[in-house]
Design an enzyme around this catalytic site. Structure first.
Site, PDB file in Angstrom:
ATOM      1  CG  ASP A  10      -2.121  -1.263   1.670  1.00  0.00           C
ATOM      2  OD1 ASP A  10      -2.500  -1.862   0.296  1.00  0.00           O
ATOM      3  OD2 ASP A  10      -2.100  -1.816   2.453  1.00  0.00           O
ATOM      4  CE  LYS A  43       2.828  -2.215  -4.827  1.00  0.00           C
ATOM      5  NZ  LYS A  43       2.613  -2.680  -3.389  1.00  0.00           N
ATOM      6  N   GLY A  46      -5.077  -4.987  -4.582  1.00  0.00           N
ATOM      7  CA  GLY A  46      -5.890  -3.952  -4.653  1.00  0.00           C
ATOM      8  C   GLY A  46      -5.335  -2.162  -4.994  1.00  0.00           C
ATOM      9  CG  HIS A  47      -3.415  -0.707  -7.950  1.00  0.00           C
ATOM     10  ND1 HIS A  47      -2.835  -1.721  -8.356  1.00  0.00           N
ATOM     11  CD2 HIS A  47      -4.247   0.165  -9.707  1.00  0.00           C
ATOM     12  CE1 HIS A  47      -2.921  -1.684  -9.866  1.00  0.00           C
ATOM     13  NE2 HIS A  47      -3.246  -0.557 -10.088  1.00  0.00           N
ATOM     14  CD  GLN A  80       0.400  -8.851  -2.705  1.00  0.00           C
ATOM     15  OE1 GLN A  80       1.124  -9.902  -3.538  1.00  0.00           O
ATOM     16  NE2 GLN A  80      -1.238  -8.879  -3.011  1.00  0.00           N
TER      17      GLN A  80
HETATM   18  P1  IMP Z   1      -2.578 -12.720   2.126  1.00  0.00           P
HETATM   19  O1  IMP Z   1      -1.663 -12.499   1.259  1.00  0.00           O
HETATM   20  O2  IMP Z   1      -3.769 -12.638   1.655  1.00  0.00           O
HETATM   21  O3  IMP Z   1      -1.916 -14.419   2.790  1.00  0.00           O
HETATM   22  O4  IMP Z   1      -2.246 -11.961   4.005  1.00  0.00           O
HETATM   23  C1  IMP Z   1      -0.887 -12.233   4.033  1.00  0.00           C
HETATM   24  C2  IMP Z   1      -0.042 -10.511   4.836  1.00  0.00           C
HETATM   25  O5  IMP Z   1       0.105  -9.579   3.288  1.00  0.00           O
HETATM   26  C3  IMP Z   1      -1.743  -9.928   5.766  1.00  0.00           C
HETATM   27  O6  IMP Z   1      -0.732  -9.355   6.370  1.00  0.00           O
HETATM   28  C4  IMP Z   1      -2.369  -9.268   4.696  1.00  0.00           C
HETATM   29  O7  IMP Z   1      -2.555  -8.425   4.969  1.00  0.00           O
HETATM   30  C5  IMP Z   1      -0.475  -8.949   3.430  1.00  0.00           C
HETATM   31  N1  IMP Z   1      -1.419  -8.069   2.813  1.00  0.00           N
HETATM   32  C6  IMP Z   1      -1.531  -9.071   1.254  1.00  0.00           C
HETATM   33  N2  IMP Z   1      -2.047  -7.987  -0.137  1.00  0.00           N
HETATM   34  C7  IMP Z   1      -1.197  -7.157   0.178  1.00  0.00           C
HETATM   35  C8  IMP Z   1      -1.257  -5.990  -0.056  1.00  0.00           C
HETATM   36  O8  IMP Z   1      -1.803  -5.750  -1.560  1.00  0.00           O
HETATM   37  N3  IMP Z   1      -1.338  -4.858   0.478  1.00  0.00           N
HETATM   38  C9  IMP Z   1      -0.537  -4.804   1.722  1.00  0.00           C
HETATM   39  N4  IMP Z   1      -0.535  -5.829   2.453  1.00  0.00           N
HETATM   40  C10 IMP Z   1      -1.644  -7.284   2.087  1.00  0.00           C
END
Ligand code: IMP
Length: 424
Positions: free
Chosen positions: A13, A16, A40-41, A223
């Site tokens: 977040d 990007k 997500g953006h 991410q």
């Molecule tokens: P997962 O990717 O859903 O398995 O989540 C694992 C960790 O990554 C959690 O802390 C989520 O909040 C974080 N996370 C996953 N995708 C994003 C993203 O696009 N932005 C911020 N945090 C993310």
């Protein structure tokens, strides 16, 4: 020809999307190489707001080729919904291609993500519950269902029966959950396969050819570095490699194709989900940053945790990604906060000081951030378009940040709009 990678350098977040949009407008090809709809953006184009999770942001440009590489995990239900939404708003998705090797997120992955998070109780990871971790588990367990399988009904039916039977056993007998009706899943996913079949193509070949033809390529990261499965704050991480190197394995291109690696950071730090956050502000300043910066998740709507800029983690990102430059976003959010702080190093419980991010949470435990203080600013900087137009205190903040992390700051975001960027 330019092949740019954009990666997040903190916990995601970082904004990007905005940097990606600017570069996507100059690219012939935009490629996603890892993660899934956990990302997500928001893209604002001609006043229209688009919320994208998996579709590469180049989709808004008519002639841009948008590619989803082998390293991605794709939820066809969510993804076909995203395509439908774009098409209903007049955006063509003809130029969108998905690698046959990409893994499919099945409904049991989503169920197991929720069930295992509940099982962990207070030690939960705080995942997005999109089934990302369980889908990557199956990939490495070598029982995943891939895009190729999805568009071949006979293969799909057979794989759903074999994998689904085992998943149902785990869901019911280990977690006491509800089993899936495998015939209904087969029917539903066969339909997704029909919709997505025209989009299947070899992304490695398409990217290679585009490079040979001298096209401009942009690899959009999802991410971020501190969420990398190996180089992040394990186990509070995602299940893929959001690092620059992840782009090559996730797309099927050699590292020599890459010409430029841009890291994106905020002028402060945020995190969603659980896990360590050394510079977290659990106070009124943290609330102010969250409210002024609109720090609520695009995918889950969760309020983001907020804190000071941490040069230790961004220094780590500069190294593990081999960054050429940094884009620092949301400098405008720090107006009217008073004195600003940057964490320059951590003091360990034994009194020694480290400038490098520790490899294990046990070593991070008890580390205290060492801060340098900076004069704050009250000016509205949203109209500044050159570095020299920024107040002197902002310039000092950026110049010292650059020195501390060891990387040139090439872009500075001063507002949400695509045009509110200083390019240096
Ligand atoms: P997962 O990717 O859903 O398995 O989540 C694992 C960790 O990554 C959690 O802390 C989520 O909040 C974080 N996370 C996953 N995708 C994003 C993203 O696009 N932005 C911020 N945090 C993310």
């Amino acid at each position: 020809m330019p092949a740019n990678i954009v990666v997040g350098t903190q916990w995601g977040d970082e904004g990007k999307g905005k940097i990606i949009d600017i570069l996507a407008s100059r690219a012939d090809v935009v490629v996603r190489s890892q993660g899934g709809n956990n990302a997500g953006h928001t893209v604002v184009n001609n006043g229209e707001v688009y919320k994208l999770h998996l579709v590469p942001s180049g989709i808004l440009y008519k002639n841009t080729l948008c590619l989803i590489g082998a390293g991605v995990v794709l939820d066809p239900k969510d993804f076909t919904g995203e395509l439908r939404e774009l098409e209903s708003r007049g955006i063509s998705t003809d130029n969108l291609k998905i690698d046959p090797r990409a893994q499919i997120v099945m409904p049991w992955h989503i169920a197991l993500d929720g069930l295992s998070e509940s099982f962990r109780g207070s030690k939960d990871i705080g995942t997005t519950k999109r089934g990302i971790g369980p889908a990557y588990c199956d990939k490495y367990e070598r029982c995943g269902i891939r895009m190729y399988d999805l568009v071949h009904p006979d293969i799909l039916a057979e794989k759903i029966q074999s994998t689904g039977t085992l998943k149902n056993k785990i869901i019911t007998e280990v977690y006491g959950g509800e089993p899936f009706d495998l015939d209904a899943v087969t029917k539903e996913y066969t339909e997704y396969g029909k919709i997505l079949a025209p989009h299947m193509d070899d992304v490695s070949v398409l990217t290679f050819n585009a490079h040979k033809e001298g096209k401009t390529i942009m690899f959009e990261g999802a991410q971020a570095t501190l969420l990398d499965i190996d180089f992040g704050t394990y186990p509070y991480v995602t299940s893929s490699h959001p690092l620059s190197a992840g782009v090559c394995v996730g797309t099927g291109v050699g590292p020599k194709v890459i010409t430029n690696i841009i890291g994106v950071a905020k002028a402060y730090t945020t995190r969603v989900g659980k896990g360590p956050f050394p510079t977290e502000l659990d106070d009124e300043i943290g609330d102010r940053i969250r409210n002024t910066g609109g720090e609520f998740g695009t995918t889950t709507g969760r309020p983001r945790r907020t804190g000071w800029f941490d040069a230790v983690i961004v220094r780590h990102s500069v190294r593990v990604n081999g960054l050429d430059s940094l884009a620092i976003n949301k400098l405008d959010t720090l107006a009217n906060i008073g004195t600003l702080k940057i964490c320059v190093a951590y003091k360990k419980p034994d009194g020694t000081v480290t400038e490098h991010f520790p490899p294990a949470l046990e070593e991070l435990d008890g580390c205290e951030p060492i801060y340098e203080e900076f004069e704050g600013f009250t000016e509205d900087i949203s109209d500044c378009r050159t570095f020299e137009e920024l107040p002197e205190s902002c310039q000092k903040y950026i110049l010292r940040l650059e020195e501390l992390v060891g990387c040139h700051v090439g872009m500075i975001g001063v507002g949400p709009d695509r045009t509110q960027v200083i390019e240096r």
